[in-house]
Motif scaffolding. Structure first.
Motif, PDB file in Angstrom:
ATOM      1  N   ASP A 163     -29.689  33.391 -30.082  1.00  0.00           N
ATOM      2  CA  ASP A 163     -28.694  32.470 -30.658  1.00  0.00           C
ATOM      3  C   ASP A 163     -28.100  31.544 -29.590  1.00  0.00           C
ATOM      4  N   PHE A 164     -28.614  31.622 -28.364  1.00  0.00           N
ATOM      5  CA  PHE A 164     -28.186  30.764 -27.241  1.00  0.00           C
ATOM      6  C   PHE A 164     -26.721  30.970 -26.847  1.00  0.00           C
ATOM      7  N   ASN A 165     -26.108  32.052 -27.303  1.00  0.00           N
ATOM      8  CA  ASN A 165     -24.695  32.265 -26.982  1.00  0.00           C
ATOM      9  C   ASN A 165     -24.487  32.979 -25.648  1.00  0.00           C
ATOM     10  N   ARG A 166     -25.588  33.381 -25.027  1.00  0.00           N
ATOM     11  CA  ARG A 166     -25.465  34.124 -23.780  1.00  0.00           C
ATOM     12  C   ARG A 166     -26.387  33.535 -22.727  1.00  0.00           C
ATOM     13  N   PHE A 167     -25.892  33.530 -21.494  1.00  0.00           N
ATOM     14  CA  PHE A 167     -26.700  33.067 -20.362  1.00  0.00           C
ATOM     15  C   PHE A 167     -27.746  34.126 -20.025  1.00  0.00           C
ATOM     16  N   TYR A 168     -28.972  33.702 -19.756  1.00  0.00           N
ATOM     17  CA  TYR A 168     -30.045  34.646 -19.431  1.00  0.00           C
ATOM     18  C   TYR A 168     -30.276  34.634 -17.926  1.00  0.00           C
ATOM     19  N   THR A 169     -30.535  35.810 -17.370  1.00  0.00           N
ATOM     20  CA  THR A 169     -30.895  35.870 -15.957  1.00  0.00           C
ATOM     21  C   THR A 169     -32.418  35.908 -15.844  1.00  0.00           C
ATOM     22  N   THR A 170     -32.912  35.554 -14.680  1.00  0.00           N
ATOM     23  CA  THR A 170     -34.367  35.559 -14.476  1.00  0.00           C
ATOM     24  C   THR A 170     -34.926  36.967 -14.646  1.00  0.00           C
ATOM     25  N   SER A 171     -34.163  37.971 -14.217  1.00  0.00           N
ATOM     26  CA  SER A 171     -34.644  39.355 -14.331  1.00  0.00           C
ATOM     27  C   SER A 171     -34.796  39.764 -15.783  1.00  0.00           C
ATOM     28  N   GLU A 172     -33.911  39.307 -16.653  1.00  0.00           N
ATOM     29  CA  GLU A 172     -33.995  39.653 -18.071  1.00  0.00           C
ATOM     30  C   GLU A 172     -35.184  38.977 -18.748  1.00  0.00           C
ATOM     31  N   LEU A 173     -35.473  37.759 -18.332  1.00  0.00           N
ATOM     32  CA  LEU A 173     -36.571  37.025 -18.970  1.00  0.00           C
ATOM     33  C   LEU A 173     -37.942  37.367 -18.385  1.00  0.00           C
ATOM     34  N   GLU A 174     -37.955  38.114 -17.285  1.00  0.00           N
ATOM     35  CA  GLU A 174     -39.212  38.425 -16.619  1.00  0.00           C
ATOM     36  C   GLU A 174     -40.250  39.091 -17.536  1.00  0.00           C
ATOM     37  N   PRO A 175     -39.868  40.102 -18.350  1.00  0.00           N
ATOM     38  CA  PRO A 175     -40.874  40.715 -19.240  1.00  0.00           C
ATOM     39  C   PRO A 175     -41.504  39.716 -20.206  1.00  0.00           C
ATOM     40  N   LEU A 176     -40.680  38.800 -20.733  1.00  0.00           N
ATOM     41  CA  LEU A 176     -41.185  37.765 -21.633  1.00  0.00           C
ATOM     42  C   LEU A 176     -42.137  36.833 -20.894  1.00  0.00           C
ATOM     43  N   LEU A 177     -41.744  36.397 -19.702  1.00  0.00           N
ATOM     44  CA  LEU A 177     -42.575  35.486 -18.912  1.00  0.00           C
ATOM     45  C   LEU A 177     -43.895  36.136 -18.509  1.00  0.00           C
ATOM     46  N   GLN A 178     -43.827  37.401 -18.099  1.00  0.00           N
ATOM     47  CA  GLN A 178     -45.047  38.117 -17.713  1.00  0.00           C
ATOM     48  C   GLN A 178     -46.027  38.191 -18.874  1.00  0.00           C
ATOM     49  N   MET A 179     -45.499  38.542 -20.056  1.00  0.00           N
ATOM     50  CA  MET A 179     -46.359  38.673 -21.226  1.00  0.00           C
ATOM     51  C   MET A 179     -46.975  37.325 -21.592  1.00  0.00           C
ATOM     52  N   ALA A 180     -46.171  36.280 -21.556  1.00  0.00           N
ATOM     53  CA  ALA A 180     -46.667  34.943 -21.913  1.00  0.00           C
ATOM     54  C   ALA A 180     -47.751  34.480 -20.937  1.00  0.00           C
ATOM     55  N   LYS A 181     -47.515  34.691 -19.641  1.00  0.00           N
ATOM     56  CA  LYS A 181     -48.476  34.245 -18.637  1.00  0.00           C
ATOM     57  C   LYS A 181     -49.741  35.097 -18.637  1.00  0.00           C
ATOM     58  N   MET A 182     -49.585  36.384 -18.933  1.00  0.00           N
ATOM     59  CA  MET A 182     -50.732  37.285 -18.924  1.00  0.00           C
ATOM     60  C   MET A 182     -51.757  36.882 -19.992  1.00  0.00           C
ATOM     61  N   PHE A 183     -51.259  36.348 -21.109  1.00  0.00           N
ATOM     62  CA  PHE A 183     -52.162  36.008 -22.214  1.00  0.00           C
ATOM     63  C   PHE A 183     -52.193  34.509 -22.517  1.00  0.00           C
ATOM     64  N   ASN A 184     -51.636  33.714 -21.607  1.00  0.00           N
ATOM     65  CA  ASN A 184     -51.597  32.260 -21.806  1.00  0.00           C
ATOM     66  C   ASN A 184     -51.034  31.943 -23.193  1.00  0.00           C
ATOM     67  N   ALA A 185     -49.933  32.605 -23.517  1.00  0.00           N
ATOM     68  CA  ALA A 185     -49.371  32.533 -24.866  1.00  0.00           C
ATOM     69  C   ALA A 185     -48.410  31.365 -25.033  1.00  0.00           C
ATOM     70  N   THR A 186     -48.240  30.946 -26.281  1.00  0.00           N
ATOM     71  CA  THR A 186     -47.215  29.981 -26.655  1.00  0.00           C
ATOM     72  C   THR A 186     -45.962  30.766 -27.027  1.00  0.00           C
ATOM     73  N   VAL A 187     -44.818  30.360 -26.480  1.00  0.00           N
ATOM     74  CA  VAL A 187     -43.549  31.011 -26.805  1.00  0.00           C
ATOM     75  C   VAL A 187     -42.789  30.139 -27.794  1.00  0.00           C
TER      76      VAL A 187
END
Length: 302
Positions: A163-187
């Motif tokens: 909902d964009f109401n909270r600031f995200y840290t790089t550490s929190e987004l890392e699992p999402l980024l890893q998964m996206a990059k591992m499979f060349n996925a669209t987020v």
């Protein structure tokens, strides 16, 4: 994501989660920790049997647990025989949720993968009660919940609900980024609103930061009107766009918290039809714990 914990009760629901994990990480070097917990009833009455054929009930249940884990490892190796993967087994006399929390901390687990088969009939819930409890109590690493009967699909379409109401840290987004990059996925960033309205200044700032973190990962922003509930809305969105994996951050007032608190009549429509990646609120702590210089032995934890 090198250390992955998979709880199992030796059911086909649990095997389906294992099956998914083996395919998801088939090209990655991983150690899988297979966990089975048991809590046999301890006889408190002199009229109840404490022994079965000369073996204590606790010992008998422990042996069944250990044997089941060895059979599971053999089944995995027979089906996949992946040289990238090694296995450790943990058989523990403990409650599942407590043991998961302990194992995550002791071994520096990077990801927990679990099946999500819930109850049936009028008691049907959005996920199995154990999965919900694991999500609520495991604060140091992400949880990947795999629906019963879900057949593996390479996750090239990932939805991130926020909902964009909270600031995200790089550490929190890392699992999402890893998964996206591992499979060349669209987020696909999906924002569920009760009545469409413009983003606040804070929300716009957080969205801009999120897009900056995603960098060269292909991504799109989708704003959708809430249907009968957040969970039903996300389920409909996932179906319409052919989403393979739904991710969300778990923090106070997040979609994840709302979904686990929604009245049961509202969330029965959401049966976790696709894998759900739940990322804990980490702040600046980082994902999981830093690698220990010396990995503790599994035997000592049994």
């Amino acid at each position: 994501m090198q250390k992955i914990l998979i709880p199992t009760d030796f059911s086909e629901n649990a095997w389906n989660a294992i099956d998914y994990a083996m395919q998801l990480f088939r090209n990655k070097r991983c150690t899988f920790y297979l966990l089975n917990t048991y809590t046999p009833v301890i006889p408190s009455s002199r009229f109840m049997a404490k022994m079965i054929d000369g073996v204590s009930i606790v010992d008998a249940v422990r042996e069944t647990s250990e044997r089941g884990l060895q059979k599971t490892v053999q089944r995995i190796k027979t089906k996949y025989g992946n040289p990238n993967h090694r296995f450790e087994t943990i058989s523990s006399f403990n409650l599942l949720v407590e043991e998961v929390k302990d194992v995550v901390e002791t071994f520096g687990i990077h990801l927990v993968i679990t099946g999500t088969k819930g109850a049936s009939g009028v008691d049907e819930v959005f996920m199995g009660s154990n999965t919900v409890r694991i999500i609520k109590t495991t604060k140091k690493c992400p949880i990947l919940a795999i629906p019963y009967h879900f057949e593996y699909v390479t996750p090239t379409e990932i939805a991130f609900a926020t909902d964009f109401n909270r600031f995200y840290t790089t550490s929190e987004l890392e699992p999402l980024l890893q998964m996206a990059k591992m499979f060349n996925a669209t987020v696909r960033i999906v924002h569920v609103q009760y009545g469409i309205k413009a983003l606040t200044e804070l929300q716009q700032f957080n969205l801009n930061m999120l897009r900056r973190y995603l960098g060269d990962v292909e991504h799109y922003v989708h704003t959708v009107s809430e249907l009968s509930s957040v969970s039903h809305t996300l389920e409909t969105f996932s179906k319409e766009l052919g989403i393979h994996l739904l991710a969300m951050l778990n923090y106070q007032h997040s979609y994840m918290e709302k979904m686990t608190r929604e009245p049961i009549i509202k969330r029965t429509a959401f049966h976790t039809q696709i894998p759900l990646l739940v990322i804990p609120e980490l702040g600046m702590e980082g994902v999981a714990s830093t690698e220990k210089e010396e990995e503790p032995s599994v035997e000592a934890h049994n």
